[in-house]
Design a protein around this motif. Structure first.
Motif, PDB file in Angstrom:
ATOM      1  N   ASP A 729       3.758   3.945   5.656  1.00 28.51           N
ATOM      2  CA  ASP A 729       2.749   4.641   4.917  1.00 28.51           C
ATOM      3  C   ASP A 729       2.772   3.634   3.359  1.00 28.51           C
ATOM      4  O   ASP A 729       1.531   3.480   3.145  1.00 28.51           O
ATOM      5  CB  ASP A 729       3.332   5.894   4.235  1.00 28.51           C
ATOM      6  CG  ASP A 729       3.402   7.045   5.564  1.00 28.51           C
ATOM      7  OD1 ASP A 729       2.921   6.610   6.413  1.00 28.51           O
ATOM      8  OD2 ASP A 729       4.159   8.034   5.347  1.00 28.51           O
ATOM      9  N   HIS A 732       0.665   0.873   3.884  1.00 30.94           N
ATOM     10  CA  HIS A 732      -0.730   1.115   4.183  1.00 30.94           C
ATOM     11  C   HIS A 732      -1.244   1.281   2.873  1.00 30.94           C
ATOM     12  O   HIS A 732      -2.504   0.974   2.223  1.00 30.94           O
ATOM     13  CB  HIS A 732      -1.027   2.382   4.988  1.00 30.94           C
ATOM     14  CG  HIS A 732      -2.380   2.777   5.067  1.00 30.94           C
ATOM     15  ND1 HIS A 732      -2.902   3.803   4.519  1.00 30.94           N
ATOM     16  CD2 HIS A 732      -3.449   1.910   5.464  1.00 30.94           C
ATOM     17  CE1 HIS A 732      -4.260   3.881   4.683  1.00 30.94           C
ATOM     18  NE2 HIS A 732      -4.617   2.811   5.508  1.00 30.94           N
ATOM     19  N   TRP A 733      -0.614   1.945   1.868  1.00 29.38           N
ATOM     20  CA  TRP A 733      -1.080   2.410   0.487  1.00 29.38           C
ATOM     21  C   TRP A 733      -1.389   0.958  -0.093  1.00 29.38           C
ATOM     22  O   TRP A 733      -2.268   0.681  -0.726  1.00 29.38           O
ATOM     23  CB  TRP A 733      -0.256   2.756  -0.371  1.00 29.38           C
ATOM     24  CG  TRP A 733       0.253   4.195  -0.087  1.00 29.38           C
ATOM     25  CD1 TRP A 733      -0.276   5.138   1.204  1.00 29.38           C
ATOM     26  CD2 TRP A 733       1.229   5.167  -0.577  1.00 29.38           C
ATOM     27  NE1 TRP A 733       0.463   6.245   0.772  1.00 29.38           N
ATOM     28  CE2 TRP A 733       1.027   6.237   0.002  1.00 29.38           C
ATOM     29  CE3 TRP A 733       2.111   4.922  -1.852  1.00 29.38           C
ATOM     30  CZ2 TRP A 733       2.066   7.545  -0.350  1.00 29.38           C
ATOM     31  CZ3 TRP A 733       2.944   6.353  -2.017  1.00 29.38           C
ATOM     32  CH2 TRP A 733       2.822   7.378  -1.625  1.00 29.38           C
ATOM     33  N   ARG A 734      -0.692  -0.021   0.124  1.00 25.70           N
ATOM     34  CA  ARG A 734      -0.808  -1.376  -0.549  1.00 25.70           C
ATOM     35  C   ARG A 734      -1.870  -2.089  -0.059  1.00 25.70           C
ATOM     36  O   ARG A 734      -2.678  -2.741  -0.647  1.00 25.70           O
ATOM     37  CB  ARG A 734       0.629  -2.087  -0.169  1.00 25.70           C
ATOM     38  CG  ARG A 734       0.691  -3.520  -1.027  1.00 25.70           C
ATOM     39  CD  ARG A 734       1.081  -3.088  -2.516  1.00 25.70           C
ATOM     40  NE  ARG A 734       1.063  -4.499  -3.152  1.00 25.70           N
ATOM     41  CZ  ARG A 734       0.694  -4.611  -4.377  1.00 25.70           C
ATOM     42  NH1 ARG A 734       0.346  -3.653  -5.304  1.00 25.70           N
ATOM     43  NH2 ARG A 734       0.909  -5.839  -4.928  1.00 25.70           N
ATOM     44  N   SER A 735      -2.145  -1.789   1.434  1.00 26.82           N
ATOM     45  CA  SER A 735      -3.540  -2.269   2.079  1.00 26.82           C
ATOM     46  C   SER A 735      -4.732  -1.827   1.579  1.00 26.82           C
ATOM     47  O   SER A 735      -5.557  -2.286   1.390  1.00 26.82           O
ATOM     48  CB  SER A 735      -3.318  -2.142   3.582  1.00 26.82           C
ATOM     49  OG  SER A 735      -3.871  -0.983   3.788  1.00 26.82           O
ATOM     50  N   LEU A 736      -4.715  -0.586   0.776  1.00 24.37           N
ATOM     51  CA  LEU A 736      -5.732  -0.037   0.142  1.00 24.37           C
ATOM     52  C   LEU A 736      -6.015  -0.688  -1.137  1.00 24.37           C
ATOM     53  O   LEU A 736      -7.105  -0.269  -1.860  1.00 24.37           O
ATOM     54  CB  LEU A 736      -5.756   1.639   0.059  1.00 24.37           C
ATOM     55  CG  LEU A 736      -5.767   2.358   1.369  1.00 24.37           C
ATOM     56  CD1 LEU A 736      -5.323   3.991   0.928  1.00 24.37           C
ATOM     57  CD2 LEU A 736      -6.956   2.334   2.239  1.00 24.37           C
ATOM     58  N   GLY A 737      -5.117  -1.212  -1.749  1.00 23.51           N
ATOM     59  CA  GLY A 737      -5.087  -1.732  -3.036  1.00 23.51           C
ATOM     60  C   GLY A 737      -4.423  -1.071  -3.921  1.00 23.51           C
ATOM     61  O   GLY A 737      -4.881  -1.434  -5.279  1.00 23.51           O
ATOM     62  N   VAL A 738      -3.709  -0.309  -3.566  1.00 22.98           N
ATOM     63  CA  VAL A 738      -2.689   0.289  -4.635  1.00 22.98           C
ATOM     64  C   VAL A 738      -2.166  -0.605  -5.494  1.00 22.98           C
ATOM     65  O   VAL A 738      -1.287  -1.039  -4.602  1.00 22.98           O
ATOM     66  CB  VAL A 738      -1.939   1.691  -3.912  1.00 22.98           C
ATOM     67  CG1 VAL A 738      -1.032   2.538  -4.884  1.00 22.98           C
ATOM     68  CG2 VAL A 738      -2.886   2.707  -3.194  1.00 22.98           C
TER      69      VAL A 738
ATOM     70  N   ALA B  78      -3.981  -7.513  -3.710  1.00 23.07           N
ATOM     71  CA  ALA B  78      -4.096  -5.853  -3.897  1.00 23.07           C
ATOM     72  C   ALA B  78      -5.458  -5.829  -4.336  1.00 23.07           C
ATOM     73  O   ALA B  78      -6.018  -4.795  -4.173  1.00 23.07           O
ATOM     74  CB  ALA B  78      -2.854  -5.379  -4.441  1.00 23.07           C
ATOM     75  N   ARG B  81      -8.553  -6.277  -2.183  1.00 21.77           N
ATOM     76  CA  ARG B  81      -8.531  -5.180  -1.182  1.00 21.77           C
ATOM     77  C   ARG B  81      -9.133  -4.025  -1.939  1.00 21.77           C
ATOM     78  O   ARG B  81      -9.712  -3.004  -1.301  1.00 21.77           O
ATOM     79  CB  ARG B  81      -7.472  -4.895  -0.748  1.00 21.77           C
ATOM     80  CG  ARG B  81      -6.761  -5.980   0.320  1.00 21.77           C
ATOM     81  CD  ARG B  81      -5.628  -5.516   1.157  1.00 21.77           C
ATOM     82  NE  ARG B  81      -4.495  -5.174   0.503  1.00 21.77           N
ATOM     83  CZ  ARG B  81      -3.401  -6.182   0.230  1.00 21.77           C
ATOM     84  NH1 ARG B  81      -3.528  -7.486   0.719  1.00 21.77           N
ATOM     85  NH2 ARG B  81      -2.354  -5.815  -0.558  1.00 21.77           N
ATOM     86  N   ARG B  82      -8.573  -3.799  -3.025  1.00 21.21           N
ATOM     87  CA  ARG B  82      -8.871  -2.328  -3.923  1.00 21.21           C
ATOM     88  C   ARG B  82     -10.473  -2.302  -4.062  1.00 21.21           C
ATOM     89  O   ARG B  82     -11.103  -1.421  -4.004  1.00 21.21           O
ATOM     90  CB  ARG B  82      -8.220  -2.369  -5.113  1.00 21.21           C
ATOM     91  CG  ARG B  82      -8.418  -1.240  -6.070  1.00 21.21           C
ATOM     92  CD  ARG B  82      -7.466  -1.550  -7.327  1.00 21.21           C
ATOM     93  NE  ARG B  82      -7.289  -0.398  -8.242  1.00 21.21           N
ATOM     94  CZ  ARG B  82      -6.578   0.533  -8.509  1.00 21.21           C
ATOM     95  NH1 ARG B  82      -5.519   0.301  -7.692  1.00 21.21           N
ATOM     96  NH2 ARG B  82      -6.616   1.559  -9.338  1.00 21.21           N
TER      97      ARG B  82
END
Lengths: 832, 223
Positions: A729, A732-738, B78, B81-82
């Motif tokens: 999880d 995945h957050w990191r893959s969203l750029g979090v 990051a 990607r964001r």
């Protein structure tokens, strides 16, 4: 053949399941840490409890392992040496004299001193080696005082030193001795003790190996004023210390329960992460029974590892815990505990049994959950947090049932043990209800947050996903915090009670410690302008209703007598102050009321030097920490009823408000024959008393620290489990750029709220616990009452400590997460 | 938009070092879509991961919008990607505790590019308008993948990288979700690189590339 095949299948299933631990050393470590901490603390207390009990038995050895009876004076005044000689001449050679008394060093340090006649000691005793050449020096002037080495070391006494007592007397030269039976007591020859302590009587005569017929003959031969009693020394110590040991056992069981939570977490997590293996095995044809059996087999292996390592840690821990426990026992009861600890086979067996039971409990629920799930549902972890709501509700129901049971048992609470059962039920009821409360608060907050606060909403919703793994750790934390707060409040209340008690009891400015320096001997002028008031107290020790009892003679007009800290009194109290021989009344300490069940207005009978006398109880006095019964009469009455037996108990002097009153007092005392060091200032006594108090509760502080430490470990394992389990999880957050700080906020905020709620919940529970301890258990155990002194400082200190523990656990877990994330990111979409 | 220059990637295995990508050169213009085909284990996902900064090449460079990423730190990736890259995976990777609406809005909120009109349009096109307050576990697999697509497109990222996005769906659902996905990507003006092992799915895209023995070759343009 088929049996062999099924055994082989079972081995195959078991080895497949066990291979998980080889690939996941962290989980293996959590499991071992949980087992070792739980078993370690429990076994450490178990070891020191049984060791202390064994020490009481050893303590009896010096008076005779078979000292089945004691000969005592009915009036508590001691046994005349002539009576002893007369009985020996009559053929009762089993008798030997003993002087046992409490003395204090000039620094106020209390010590027990015991003396006997080495030559009269029956051979069957075999306790004191009187065959060596050393004994001759011991029984001849200048005599010897035998010190246990550790006591000599703590007192700073070197061989040949002469220790000065608070009354100015000096003991014979010190000789370090390792006579085990001596315990932590000073040992002297009886002749030396009579001489040095300026006594003319023995405390009692001990009779070794007396059969029933000889006992009857001895009883018939006793001179008037003496009576034969069964040796209650051991019974007394067991009676007196039982509460403390029950308390320690309860604390250790609590630690074990908290340790069990770690095990529960680790086992649950290991089962959860082995779910795919578990279900693959099922799909491949392994039956549910084979799987269950394999897991139970695994449990057996873990229980053996846990017991072995836990006992090793427990043994080490017991070495650390023993000194504070010994200090507690010595301070409270004068009980002595030796230093050599043994690990008994029964402890091994009990530790294994309790570990096995704990592991089965920790495994039973997850296994049951696993067995109820379909293979597909078990493979899908995405809605585990939703399914957990049902589990939380079930826990709350259990909690509710436990709370009702606590209420029901409370109404029947008559012993300390039942009291601890009530405490346990109440604590676990609260712990079981906690997850449902946490879930509800997170849910309400989430619903109340506005749409715009999306990060907060995310964080609070994530709390729901953390809760399934975190709830066990929070239950453990609640137990630890509540126990800490309850016990801290108890100790704080003790301290306040002690301070108040000292303020009331030690109201005078100066105390003359030398018993020979009475007011009459000093001939202090009553009209001296430095002297405001004085109080010469007398007293003696007797036995009443089979227990050691103190009779104190007070001067009713003295300031501290007018301000006795009364717990309860009748309308007839004034009769005590204005003595009326036709209506003899008496004051008693609370212990008489709570332990002997005597109420105000009732009549009690005491054996006096003039025969049995009856008194009406007209009041009870708060008597902090005294394990003995105590009665108070006017000084004149005590001296009249026990002629020649009442001994001075110190002279209290109140100084006038003249600026040079203290200097004048000291000059007058010196002029009257006292020597410097014969008197002690009130502040000094208070300091020593409080120092002893703090040492007494060192064991409690150690146990508190351990419990909180275990809870911290539970939290760490839970956080590591959560972060390990949810690694995909987070990747995945990191893959969203979090960003890491956003991730940190989402993970930390709900945890902070959950911990805060747990801490808040621990406060009313801690207050309830301390209330039960003070109002019910303390009275049942010790027989005296005190006010509950709630202080916010320990609660805040615990809160800060918890925040520190949580921050440390979180930091470790986040650091590990940060290291694992790159690999998790690479694995995010699988490999193709 | 996306340029891969002489990319090399090897993995250490117990049997020895394996070269997965042996000098890949690839260029995809803005607004174009390309399918990356290959056998299992050929390195398709590895290449996609390198393009997204989830893994790092042993050698070579990745340019996004003409900017080299050679010296990008993990934090830079990051941010990349964001703001510029959306990822769609076979496993939907929805946040189980957030509602459909919160999941859809997540990345747009992170990069601060909310567009209520487009959101409304997306939800309607993807058939999610009536499901916004449900939680992911209350949806079918196809519905969950549509939520993941909506989340990836709401902020109109310049580059979308998809790894077998319909791999978890049945054939019928796969086709309908894929058609919708490609349409929405084109309408949003995004560039798409998609890993698939299905020629049928690849047929929806502008270009088809095949990865074999560590080298990449173009299979031909689709009209």
């Amino acid at each position: 053949m088929s049996g062999l095949a099924s055994l082989r299948r079972l081995m195959w299933v078991g080895l497949t399941l066990l291979s998980h631990y080889r690939r996941h050393p962290a989980q293996t470590a959590f499991l071992i840490i949980g087992l070792v901490t739980g078993v370690g603390i429990w076994s450490a207390v178990q070891i020191i409890n049984s060791h202390a009990r064994a020490s009481y038995a050893e303590a009896d050895q010096v008076l005779g392992a078979q000292a089945s009876h004691w000969v005592r004076a009915s009036d508590g005044g001691g046994v005349d040496p002539d009576a002893y000689i007369q009985l020996r001449r009559a053929g009762f050679t089993q008798l030997y004299p003993v002087i046992e008394t409490r003395v204090a060093t000039d620094a106020g340090e209390p010590l027990w001193l015991i003396a006997t006649d080495l030559l009269a000691l029956p051979r069957s005793e075999g306790s004191i080696d009187a065959s060596g050449a050393g004994w001759l020096a011991m029984i001849q002037p200048p005599y010897q005082t035998w010190y246990p080495p550790e006591l000599a070391e703590s007192l700073g006494v070197a061989p040949g030193d002469t220790l000065t007592l608070s009354d100015g007397r000096t003991l014979p030269p010190a000789v370090p001795q390792s006579q085990q039976q001596q315990g932590r007591r000073l040992f002297m020859d009886i002749g030396a003790a009579l001489d040095v302590l300026d006594r003319d009587r023995f405390s009692y005569l001990a009779a070794a190996g007396l059969d029933a017929d000889t006992a009857r003959e001895l009883e018939a031969a006793l001179p008037s004023g003496l009576r034969l009693e069964p040796n209650r020394q051991r019974l007394d110590l067991n009676q007196l210390t039982e509460s403390l040991h029950t308390n320690l056992t309860a604390m250790s069981l609590l630690s074990f329960a908290v340790g069990l939570f770690i095990v529960f977490n680790a086992v649950r997590y290991a089962l959860l992460s082995r779910s795919p293996t578990f279900h693959t095995l099922r799909e491949l044809g392994a039956s549910g029974r084979q799987l269950s059996f394999a897991i139970l087999l695994e449990t057996g292996v873990w229980s053996l590892i846990g017991t072995g390592l836990g006992l090793a840690v427990g043994f080490g821990l017991s070495q650390v815990l023993l000194p504070p426990l010994a200090a507690t026992l010595q301070s409270l009861y004068g009980a002595v505990v030796g230093a050599d600890i043994l690990l008994r086979p029964s402890t091994w067996l009990l530790a294994w049994g309790i570990t096995l039971a704990g592991l089965v409990f920790a495994l039973a629920m997850p296994l049951w959950q696993e067995s109820r799930q379909s293979v597909r549902a078990a493979r899908d972890l995405s809605d585990r947090w939703v399914r957990d709501r049902t589990a939380r509700r079930r826990l709350a129901w259990v909690g509710l049932i436990l709370a009702l049971a606590a209420g029901a048992v409370y109404s029947q609470m008559t012993t300390v043990l039942v009291g601890f059962v009530v405490l346990g039920l109440a604590l676990f009821a609260a712990a079981f209800c906690l997850p449902v409360v946490l879930g509800a608060v997170l849910g309400w907050t989430l619903r109340a947050l506005p749409e715009k606060a999306w990060q907060l909403r995310w964080a609070f919703s994530d709390g729901g996903a953390q809760l399934p793994t975190l709830r066990i750790a929070m239950m453990a934390l609640l137990l630890a915090l509540t126990a800490n707060l309850g016990v801290e409040t108890l100790v704080g209340s003790f301290r306040t009670a002690l301070t108040d008690w000292l303020d009331q009891r030690l109201a005078a400015d100066l105390y003359l410690q030398r018993d020979s320096l009475t007011r009459e001997e000093l001939n202090l002028p009553a009209d001296a302008d430095w002297l405001a008031a004085s109080h010469q107290r007398v007293g003696l020790d007797i036995r009443w209703r089979g227990r050691p009892t103190e009779v104190r003679g007070l001067e009713p007009e003295a300031p501290d007598s007018r301000a006795l800290p009364l717990a309860d009194s009748s309308n007839e109290l004034s009769l005590w102050y204005v003595w009326d021989t036709d209506n003899p009344v008496i004051l008693a300490n609370e212990q008489v009321r709570h332990l002997a069940g005597v109420e105000s207005g009732q009549t009690i009978t005491l054996s006096t030097g003039l025969g049995d006398r009856s008194f009406e109880i007209v009041g009870f006095v708060h008597d902090y920490g005294n394990p003995y019964y105590q009665f108070y009469l006017p000084r004149g009455e005590v001296e009249r009823l026990w002629p020649g037996r009442a001994e001075p108990q110190g002279l209290a002097l109140w100084l006038s408000d003249r600026p040079d009153a203290e200097a004048s007092a000291e000059a007058a005392l010196l002029a009257a024959g006292a020597q410097a060091g014969d008197w002690i200032r009130q502040a000094q006594i208070k300091t020593v008393s409080l120092r002893i108090f703090d040492r007494t509760f060192a064991i409690t502080a150690a146990m508190n620290g351990l419990t909180l430490g275990v809870a911290g470990l539970a939290l760490l394992t839970a956080l590591l489990a959560i972060h390990q389990q949810r690694l995909p999880d987070y990747a995945h957050w990191r893959s969203l750029g979090v960003r890491y700080r956003e991730m940190g906020r989402v993970l930390t905020l709900p945890l902070a709220v959950i911990v805060l709620l747990t801490w808040l919940a621990s406060m009313p529970l801690g207050a309830l616990l301390s209330w039960l301890l003070i109002h019910d258990l303390n009275v049942l155990a010790f027989g005296w009452t005190m006010a509950l002194d709630w202080d916010w400082a320990p609660a805040i200190r615990l809160g800060l400590l918890t925040a520190g523990v949580v921050a440390a656990a979180l930091a470790v877990s986040l650091w590990r997460l940060h290291r694992q994330l790159p690999e998790a990111l690479r694995r995010l979409g699988g490999q193709s | 938009m996306l340029q891969l220059i002489d990319l090399h990637k090897t993995f250490d295995q117990p049997t020895g070092r394996i070269t997965v990508l042996g000098g890949i050169d690839f260029h995809l213009e803005a607004g174009q879509s390309a399918a990356l085909l290959g056998e299992s284990g050929s390195g398709k996902s590895t290449l996609l991961h390198l393009a997204a900064g989830l893994d790092h090449p042993d050698h070579g460079d990745i340019k996004i919008n003409g900017q080299s990423t050679r010296h990008h730190t993990e934090a830079d990736w990051a941010e990349q990607r964001r703001n510029h890259i959306s990822l769609v995976f076979q496993q939907f990777h929805l946040i189980p505790t957030l509602t459909v609406l919160d999941n859809v809005r997540l990345q747009a909120r992170l990069c601060g590019r909310m567009d209520p009109d487009y959101e409304h349009q997306l939800l309607n096109r993807l058939g999610l308008a009536t499901l916004t307050h449900r939680l992911p576990h209350q949806l079918s697999g196809g519905q969950q993948q549509r939520v993941a697509i909506a989340r990836a497109l709401l902020h109109r990222p310049p580059l979308v990288l998809a790894d077998e996005p319909t791999g978890n769906l049945d054939e019928h659902s796969s086709e309908s979700v894929m058609a919708l996905f490609v349409d929405l990507v084109r309408e949003a003006g995004c560039t798409l690189l998609m890993v698939t092992h299905s020629a049928a799915m690849a047929a929806y895209l502008d270009q088809r590339w095949r990865l074999h023995d560590g080298t990449l070759s173009r299979e031909g343009e689709v009209a």
